[in-house]
Design an enzyme around this catalytic site. Structure first.
Site: not given
Ligand code: NAD
Length: 491
Positions: A227-228, A230-232, A247, A281, A378
């Protein structure tokens, strides 16, 4: 009538403790796709109890037998590929051909990881002592939490589920709230393939409630997150000593040198920049062009872009589908305004499309300087920035002047340029004469710098995230032997 879907905990489809639901909608027309359980900490607690209990027997199932279940899942999914692809397009918006690709990636990883059940290799190595045998083998972590985004709603969960399950972990899966139907259908398919009760649990709901409860839970041994950034970063802060795989985002460059096949490069930029509406991504969002071919490249690019048909991805004639939601449209448009303010030249697009869903024009900025926000952050939408450079050295320097490091690409027919790029670009993936997207499941996938924390998914390295190494020494000398103590070793 909108169908209400449930959590899957301990082998049963059940409602959330909260009694609340949320809606998932089709981003092409805002039609409801289904209602889903609004999970909370109590649901996670119940899922952890079920997974902990199921782990005790699942870890002892021989890995090749676990592989048979994954293979069966691949076979069922292959038969239902079209049905699943249509669900992907309906819930996430990508064009139907890409929906099929999303499902195919899941088939591929299930097949690949099924085979891993007959490998899960450790090492054997000579001992420094006589009559002593040394080896390593792999063991599961225990209960693991998988948190996934919406942009590959079948493939990314499968990339995590397959290695987690083949290694013998039990799983709690928390999908994105934008694509819970895809997740529910995938879990149902794995259950049908024979995953035993409690080994695979699905809990839907918000990141802050369900995701964080998973991250903080003391009985969870590993979190795999895509995911993003910020959340990571938040996850790392709260996960304690759990194994964490991250990731995260990218800002992926395509370099086009003066000796490149320009037509091929344009096709690569269109595919990388506007495929999946720029919501990968690995999407190409920076195009770094040798100044001698910039004008010609831009002309050809515009000729192609003008032909792109934006619309509902379910129609065969559509090239670019909608963005995922209203927030994404606002974010992409926000960057269009930023680009203009920063002094970049808008070559194409930059507007909402007045349709029923979340549509945005394919957008191109030229005369972008590497430090502008549109070239650094991004955007995650159909927006690319063209940056002119004078030579390969400057091109690679611009490539690397960024916090992310996921994918990258160079178009060139000069072998020196190609190898300089392979060696010097700071990224987890570099393509030569191909776009930034298109990974294959038997190769590792992941990034460097702020794209993650060094884990890799898929390929042989995909199992490292979900297993621990155990080291074994077997001494068959029949006497006390002491490693590193000289007088024992010298005879
Ligand atoms: P996101 O970070 O908003 O959400 C990802 C997941 O995390 C969702 O299931 C969400 O509900 C959960 N989440 C949100 N807040 C959380 C918290 N505080 N604690 C635990 N879990 C939480 O990302 P998104 O909008 O779903 O996806 C887009 C992002 O993902 C982009 O930045 C993209 O680059 C990245 N991405 C990376 C890869 C990779 O392999 N590097 C692949 C696909 C997408």
């Amino acid at each position: 009538m909108v169908t209400t879907y449930k959590h899957h905990i301990g082998g049963k489809w059940i409602r959330s403790f909260s009694g609340k639901t949320f809606m998932s909608i089709n981003p092409a027309n805002k039609a409801p796709v289904g209602k889903f359980q609004q999970g909370n900490r109590q649901d996670i607690d119940a899922a952890v109890r079920a997974a902990t209990s199921a782990f005790k027997s699942w870890k002892d199932v021989p890995a090749p037998k676990r592989g048979e279940i994954l293979l069966r899942a691949a076979q069922i999914l292959r038969k239902r590929k079209e049905k699943f692809a249509r669900i992907v397009t309906k819930e996430m918006g990508k064009v139907i051909s890409e929906g099929r690709g999303d499902v195919q990636e899941a088939i591929d990883i299930f097949e690949y990881m099924a085979g891993e059940g007959r490998r899960l290799f450790g090492h054997t190595t000579p001992s420094e002592l006589r009559n002593k045998f040394c080896m390593t083998f792999r063991q599961p972590l225990g209960v693991v939490g998988l948190i996934t985004p919406w942009n590959f709603p079948i493939a990314i969960p499968a990339w995590k589920l397959a290695p987690a399950l083949i290694c013998g972990n039990s799983v709690i899966f928390k999908p994105s709230s934008d694509t819970p139907l895809c997740a529910t259908k995938l879990v149902a398919l794995l259950i049908e393939a024979g995953i035993p009760s409690g080994v695979l649990n699905l809990v839907t709901g918000s990141g802050n409630d369900v995701g964080m409860a998973l991250v903080k839970h003391p009985s969870i041994r590993g979190i795999s997150f895509t995911g993003s950034r910020t959340v990571g970063e938040k996850i790392v802060q709260y996960a304690g000593l759990k194994r964490v795989g991250l990731e995260l985002g990218g800002k992926n460059p395509i370099i086009i040198m003066e000796d490149a096949d320009l037509e091929l490069a344009v096709e690569g930029v269109i595919w990388g920049g506007f495929g999946t509406t720029g919501q990968r991504c690995t999407a190409a969002s920076r195009v770094i062009v040798h100044h001698k071919v910039k004008k010609q490249f831009e002309k050809r690019l515009l000729d192609h872009i003008k032909k792109l048909r934006v619309g509902d991805g379910i129609k065969k004639t559509t090239d670019v589908g909608p963005l995922i939601n209203q927030k994404a449209v606002e974010k992409v448009h926000g960057y269009t305004l930023i680009g203009k303010q920063e002094g970049a030249r808008l070559l194409h697009g930059g507007r909402f499309l007045n349709k029923k869903g979340f549509f945005y024009e394919p957008t191109v900025f030229s005369d972008v300087s590497p430090s502008m926000r549109i070239a650094q952050e991004e955007i995650f939408g159909p927006s690319i920035s063209i940056i002119a450079v004078k030579d390969i050295k400057e091109a690679i320097d611009v490539c690397n002047r960024i916090e992310y490091g996921l994918s990258s690409s160079i178009y060139t027919n000069n072998i020196q340029n190609a190898f300089l790029a392979i060696e010097k670009i700071e990224a987890g993936i570099t393509y030569v004469n191909a776009s930034t997207i298109g990974s294959e499941v038997h190769l590792p996938f992941g990034g460097v710098k702020l794209t993650g924390n060094g884990t890799r998914e898929a390929g042989i390295e995909g199992i490292y995230e979900f297993s621990e190494t155990k080291t074994i020494y077997v001494d068959y000398s029949g006497k006390l032997q002491k490693a590193q103590i000289d007088d024992v070793m010298v005879r």
